[in-house]
Structures are given as C-alpha cells and as structure tokens.
Write a protein that holds these residues in place. Sequence first.
Motif, short mmCIF file in Angstrom:
data_model
loop_
_atom_site.label_atom_id
_atom_site.label_comp_id
_atom_site.label_asym_id
_atom_site.label_seq_id
_atom_site.Cartn_x
_atom_site.Cartn_y
_atom_site.Cartn_z
N PRO A 148 8.82 -1.91 -9.83
CA PRO A 148 7.94 -2.13 -10.99
C PRO A 148 6.56 -1.50 -10.85
O PRO A 148 5.89 -1.28 -11.86
N VAL A 149 6.12 -1.22 -9.61
CA VAL A 149 4.77 -0.67 -9.42
C VAL A 149 4.61 0.67 -10.14
O VAL A 149 3.59 0.93 -10.79
N TYR A 150 5.62 1.54 -10.02
CA TYR A 150 5.55 2.84 -10.69
C TYR A 150 5.40 2.67 -12.19
O TYR A 150 4.55 3.31 -12.83
N TRP A 151 6.20 1.80 -12.78
CA TRP A 151 6.21 1.65 -14.23
C TRP A 151 4.95 0.96 -14.73
O TRP A 151 4.45 1.26 -15.82
N ILE A 178 0.83 -1.20 0.00
CA ILE A 178 0.00 0.00 0.00
C ILE A 178 0.87 1.25 0.00
O ILE A 178 0.63 2.21 -0.76
N GLY A 179 1.89 1.26 0.87
CA GLY A 179 2.77 2.43 0.93
C GLY A 179 3.50 2.66 -0.37
O GLY A 179 3.60 3.81 -0.84
N LEU A 180 4.00 1.60 -0.99
CA LEU A 180 4.70 1.76 -2.27
C LEU A 180 3.76 2.24 -3.35
O LEU A 180 4.14 3.06 -4.20
N ALA A 181 2.51 1.76 -3.33
CA ALA A 181 1.53 2.21 -4.31
C ALA A 181 1.23 3.70 -4.15
O ALA A 181 1.13 4.44 -5.15
#
Length: 288
Positions: free
Chosen positions: A215-218, A188-191
């Motif tokens: 990879p979440v950002y991309w 959740i925090g990374l998202a």
Amino acid sequence: MTTATASPAVLPTLRLGLARGWITYRSLLTTREGLFQTVFWNAVPLVVLILNRGSTLGDTGLSLSAALLPGILAIGLAFGVMGTAYSLSAEREDGTLLRAKAVPGGMSSYVVGLCVAAALDGLLSILIVLVPAMFIVPGVPVGDAVFWLGLAGWVALGLVACLPLGILVGSVIRSPRVIGGLGFLATIGLAMLSGLFFPVQVLWGWVQVAVQAFPVYWLGLGLRSSFLPPEAVAMEIGGSWRTLETIAVLGAWAAVGLLLGPVLLRRMARRESGSAVEARRQQALQRT
C-alpha cells in the motif's frame, strides 16, 4: 430482538475506545520523551524541504521539495503501521492486553483506542509538516478546493488501509524490540523502493512490480496526484495517476487488515494468561 439489544452496546464500546485513544495519545504528548520525538521526527523532513526548495527534479523543472512533500506525508502514515504494531506488542508484553481481555467489551474498545491514538499521531504529524510546507514549498495548490478534498480523501484511505495492518503485524510478531528495530528499517526500505523520494522507474523492473503489491506505493501515488501539477504524471508508471487502481488496492489492503486483524488478535488474546505475562516479565528483567 437481537438487533435491538446488540446495537446499543456498540455505542458505549466506541465511546470508551475513543476516550481511551485520546487519553493514551494525550499522555504521550505530555511526556518529555514523547513530545521530543514528535517534534524531532517531524522537524527533520522540514529541514530537508528547506534545503531542497531551490533544487529541481532532473530536467522536469519541478521543484524537488514539491516532489518530496507527498512522499514525506505518505511515510508518516506508513509509520502508523509500525506504531500500532509496536504498541500492541508492547502492551501484550506488559499485561495491558490481558487486563482488557478480562473486561466485557474490553478487547473491542482496546482496538478502537489503539487505532484512534495511531490516527491522531498520524494526523498531527501531517499538520506539523504540511502547515509550514505551504509557505516553504513552491507550487502547493493551497487555494484549490479540489486539492484539499483529494488530500483529505487519500489521508483517510491511507489510515484505513494502514492501521488494521498494524494490528495484524502486532498480532503476529511478539517482540516489540523486533518491531521497533527491524520494522523501522523495513518501513524505511519499502518507502525508498516505493518511489516516495525518487521516481520508481529508475529501479529494476522486477522491483517496480514488487513494490506495487504494497500500500505504501499506492498511497504515495495518490498523494502525488493531489500535490503535483498535471505534467508530473509523465514520471509515473504508465504515464497515469491510476486513481481507480489506487483506490482499489488501498481498499483491498484495508479489507485484508480488517478481516484478518481481528481473527489474529482474538487468537493472540486467547493465549494470554497471568503466567504468560509473568514469564515475559521475568525474561525482561533478565535482559536488563
């Protein structure tokens, strides 16, 4: 001679893994708890989209629900990492992994089944959100063939990048409770920091640089390039969708997971024994 005898063995392993994954996921959906979790956790994003369908993102004129939809789909795929890791860690604890290890080709079919179940979960989550969103969210280009091709491509690349990472995480972290608790919060925090729900430019510069290593950002960037109109690119870093960079980074993460995941999994499997499983069972009984 070696190739001729080795190649046929791959097909039974794949068939067994596909069947295992389908049975695992079907059994999850037929339980009251599994069905409730699937419906509930995908109904919450739909409520968010409905509540924000009349709002706009700052002065851009872009519908806020349209801007949120790609991020919601991206985080659904990202949770596949934690889902795969949790299943692997839990089945290591209850002895399922040990039983798979004892069967010829069992580990390979086990990994295939694990990935198939996680992929089915991610795809069903996308369908549950996307189908109603086509009628709720304004501006979704449902009549554009390029949109559907782009969506299918990013979802497939996201699964290939995320699922091996789940095996890697599950091989390293032994406790399913740690993955289910801290792993959930970390995802959740990374998202949140990866710009899935608001432009990443509002964060500190060092955070913008750091999140681009994941990879979440991309994945979110790739999905936004398919869902949002061309003028929305002004909200992205550098004013570009950076399609080639997105493919390269997600492909690199997929390669890392595919290379390191099996190595760590084999190392973990070698350490499994009946006494180790029994010791973990006794620890679990003491906790309860």
